[in-house]
Design an enzyme around this catalytic site. Structure first.
Site, PDB file in Angstrom:
ATOM      1  N   TYR A 121       0.803  -1.229   0.000  1.00  0.00           N
ATOM      2  CA  TYR A 121       0.000   0.000   0.000  1.00  0.00           C
ATOM      3  C   TYR A 121       0.836   1.279   0.000  1.00  0.00           C
ATOM      4  O   TYR A 121       0.515   2.218  -0.711  1.00  0.00           O
ATOM      5  CB  TYR A 121      -0.932   0.032   1.226  1.00  0.00           C
ATOM      6  CG  TYR A 121      -2.075  -0.941   1.086  1.00  0.00           C
ATOM      7  CD1 TYR A 121      -3.269  -0.553   0.483  1.00  0.00           C
ATOM      8  CD2 TYR A 121      -1.953  -2.248   1.518  1.00  0.00           C
ATOM      9  CE1 TYR A 121      -4.309  -1.450   0.322  1.00  0.00           C
ATOM     10  CE2 TYR A 121      -2.994  -3.159   1.363  1.00  0.00           C
ATOM     11  CZ  TYR A 121      -4.165  -2.753   0.764  1.00  0.00           C
ATOM     12  OH  TYR A 121      -5.193  -3.637   0.593  1.00  0.00           O
TER      13      TYR A 121
ATOM     14  N   GLU B  34      -2.798  -7.924  -2.870  1.00  0.00           N
ATOM     15  CA  GLU B  34      -3.531  -6.669  -2.610  1.00  0.00           C
ATOM     16  C   GLU B  34      -2.649  -5.491  -2.992  1.00  0.00           C
ATOM     17  O   GLU B  34      -1.475  -5.453  -2.629  1.00  0.00           O
ATOM     18  CB  GLU B  34      -3.855  -6.491  -1.113  1.00  0.00           C
ATOM     19  CG  GLU B  34      -4.942  -7.367  -0.576  1.00  0.00           C
ATOM     20  CD  GLU B  34      -5.210  -7.122   0.919  1.00  0.00           C
ATOM     21  OE1 GLU B  34      -4.985  -6.010   1.421  1.00  0.00           O
ATOM     22  OE2 GLU B  34      -5.637  -8.089   1.573  1.00  0.00           O
TER      23      GLU B  34
ATOM     24  N   TRP C 218      -7.056  -4.114  -4.360  1.00  0.00           N
ATOM     25  CA  TRP C 218      -7.893  -4.099  -3.156  1.00  0.00           C
ATOM     26  C   TRP C 218      -8.738  -2.851  -3.229  1.00  0.00           C
ATOM     27  O   TRP C 218      -8.191  -1.760  -3.155  1.00  0.00           O
ATOM     28  CB  TRP C 218      -7.058  -4.080  -1.867  1.00  0.00           C
ATOM     29  CG  TRP C 218      -7.983  -4.047  -0.672  1.00  0.00           C
ATOM     30  CD1 TRP C 218      -8.479  -2.926  -0.045  1.00  0.00           C
ATOM     31  CD2 TRP C 218      -8.566  -5.176   0.000  1.00  0.00           C
ATOM     32  NE1 TRP C 218      -9.340  -3.291   0.957  1.00  0.00           N
ATOM     33  CE2 TRP C 218      -9.412  -4.661   1.007  1.00  0.00           C
ATOM     34  CE3 TRP C 218      -8.476  -6.560  -0.175  1.00  0.00           C
ATOM     35  CZ2 TRP C 218     -10.145  -5.498   1.848  1.00  0.00           C
ATOM     36  CZ3 TRP C 218      -9.204  -7.375   0.674  1.00  0.00           C
ATOM     37  CH2 TRP C 218     -10.022  -6.843   1.670  1.00  0.00           C
TER      38      TRP C 218
ATOM     39  N   GLU D 220     -13.942  -0.974   6.602  1.00  0.00           N
ATOM     40  CA  GLU D 220     -12.501  -0.864   6.826  1.00  0.00           C
ATOM     41  C   GLU D 220     -12.187  -0.941   8.339  1.00  0.00           C
ATOM     42  O   GLU D 220     -11.688  -0.008   8.944  1.00  0.00           O
ATOM     43  CB  GLU D 220     -11.994   0.424   6.163  1.00  0.00           C
ATOM     44  CG  GLU D 220     -10.522   0.713   6.264  1.00  0.00           C
ATOM     45  CD  GLU D 220      -9.575  -0.359   5.702  1.00  0.00           C
ATOM     46  OE1 GLU D 220     -10.011  -1.175   4.877  1.00  0.00           O
ATOM     47  OE2 GLU D 220      -8.412  -0.369   6.126  1.00  0.00           O
TER      48      GLU D 220
HETATM   49  C1  BGC Z   1      -6.099  -5.777   4.627  1.00  0.00           C
HETATM   50  C2  BGC Z   1      -7.516  -5.371   4.309  1.00  0.00           C
HETATM   51  C3  BGC Z   1      -7.688  -3.879   4.473  1.00  0.00           C
HETATM   52  C4  BGC Z   1      -6.709  -3.168   3.564  1.00  0.00           C
HETATM   53  C5  BGC Z   1      -6.798  -1.655   3.600  1.00  0.00           C
HETATM   54  C6  BGC Z   1      -5.054  -4.820   4.110  1.00  0.00           C
HETATM   55  O1  BGC Z   1      -4.056  -4.690   5.051  1.00  0.00           O
HETATM   56  O2  BGC Z   1      -5.856  -7.084   4.197  1.00  0.00           O
HETATM   57  O3  BGC Z   1      -8.382  -6.102   5.114  1.00  0.00           O
HETATM   58  O4  BGC Z   1      -8.978  -3.467   4.208  1.00  0.00           O
HETATM   59  O5  BGC Z   1      -5.412  -3.521   3.944  1.00  0.00           O
HETATM   60  O6  BGC Z   1      -6.441  -1.164   4.842  1.00  0.00           O
END
Ligand code: BGC
Length: 403
Positions: free
Chosen positions: A263, A317, A355, A362
């Site tokens: 992320y 993700e 994702w 959330e």
């Molecule tokens: C998780 C998700 C979460 C996403 C956004 C990931 O760490 O697997 O469940 O919604 O991040 O925070």
């Protein structure tokens, strides 16, 4: 330069049962929301009932794979019972994926536990590992003809950090020794679970591929007079958060591929042995809706680092919550470019999952952050495809990108 992806590349999205299905009233999170007065996940996206239409929509965007999770508390409502009805429900779910040409990628544990398991001490008790393994055996047995890609745990360290160090997720513990115990138990469950899955398929001609969805972050030192110490913290945090588990599990031969969740970048500052996250944010760089530092270059850098494990990688993700469509689009394209460049430079990447397929619950942040390719109206449960999702859909169809 144009990069053409292989035809078998997985283009998809991910979701988790608790965040989308709704009414998971037998899970520990449901009780936690009530106890702490948090936003109630309630019906969430009503995905439990609307899964067919959700998958149809994913397929209309040319996706060819989808990562889902099974809600353990539904399948095993108490320690002694497996619900045939819920197993049949998830069979229907997986059959719907297959009907829409979406390759199922199934996660067994995505942060939530049955309440009866939590009440018996949850992951802090070594004896409880067996409960999870029974659930694993039962479900893998039930779905083995339909599924060959399994993720046993989603982001164990994120779970442990929030649930056993910060205490902001159930069971709300703040204890390093407990956190360590939970980590050992989860790793033991992963390794035995991995071997169990292989056993279950022993006489089948399907070769299951089993992994973990591992969250990785880029750790950069916060600038300032403590830069040298901050750099030390960033290095240590990167080792502990990113690589220690991967080193361990690859040594144990318990990963067939690396599931990577990426992320953002964290800025670290010196504090005690492992440091802490600082709130420094560089000027001129974008923060997402949650204040996370968007750093596509870091995605590329991490992918290059993962090459040393000599395992295929699936991005299980990658995504963001934004309040402007152009920001989603910018995030998507910049990260896909990083991915394409890493592939061109020899990193073996087999798939990319955004994702999430839909906006959803959330966790402690409720319904505010919206990560979805589709917008969910939480009153009417209508879905609306976001403009950037069409861009993604076109890439999934053309299977190429200009870098
Ligand atoms: C998780 C998700 C979460 C996403 C956004 C990931 O760490 O697997 O469940 O919604 O991040 O925070």
């Amino acid at each position: 330069m144009q990069i053409q992806f292989p035809s078998h590349f997985l283009w998809g999205a991910a979701l988790s049962s608790y965040q989308c299905e709704g009414d998971n009233s037998n899970s520990d999170w449901y009780f936690w929301e009530k106890e702490k007065g948090l936003t109630n996940s309630a019906s969430a996206c009503k995905h439990y009932h609307l899964f067919d239409q959700d998958f149809k929509l994913a397929s209309s965007l040319n996706l060819n794979s989808l990562r889902i999770s099974l809600e353990w508390a539904r399948i095993q409502p108490d320690a002694a019972t497996f619900s045939q009805e819920e197993i049949a429900h998830y069979k229907e779910v997986i059959d719907a994926l297959i009907k829409y040409n979406l390759k199922p990628i199934v996660t067994l544990h995505h942060f939530t536990n049955p309440i009866w398991f939590a009440k018996q001490g949850g992951w802090a008790e070594t004896k409880n590992i067996d409960y999870f393994l029974k659930f694993l055996q039962k479900t893998v047995e039930a779905f083995k003809e339909r599924v060959d890609l399994w993720i046993i745990f989603n982001e164990p360290l994120v779970y442990i950090y929030n649930s056993f160090i910060c205490g902001i997720w159930p069971p709300g513990v703040k204890s390093l020794p407990q956190a360590n115990k939970v980590l050992n138990n989860i790793l033991a469950a992963h390794i035995t679970g991995y071997q169990e899955i292989k056993k279950i398929y022993r006489d089948s001609n399907i070769q299951p591929q089993v992994s973990m969805a591992k969250s990785l972050r880029v750790f950069s030192p916060s600038p300032g007079f403590n830069f040298a110490l901050n750099s030390l913290s960033a290095g240590l945090r990167s080792y502990f958060f990113n690589f220690r588990i991967l080193n361990y599990l690859t040594k144990k031969n318990a990963l067939d591929f690396i599931g990577l969740n990426y992320y953002c970048r964290e800025f670290s500052k010196f504090k005690g042995l492992v440091g802490e996250e600082s709130d420094y944010r560089p000027k001129g760089q974008r923060q997402n809706y949650l204040g996370w530092n968007v750093y596509a270059q870091g995605f590329y850098k991490l992918l290059k680092k993962l090459k040393r494990y000599n395992l295929p990688i699936i991005i299980t993700e990658n995504g963001t919550a934004e309040d402007k469509d152009s920001s989603y689009e910018d995030f998507l394209i910049s990260h896909l470019k990083g991915l394409a460049l890493a592939m061109k430079e020899g990193v073996d990447i087999r798939g990319y999952l955004w994702w999430s397929l839909m906006d959803n619950f959330e966790w402690d942040k409720g319904f505010g952050p919206r990560f979805g390719l589709t917008e969910v109206n939480y009153y009417t449960f209508e879905r609306k495809i976001k403009p950037f999702a069409y861009t993604y859909g076109k890439i999934c169809k053309d299977k190429k990108i200009i870098i």
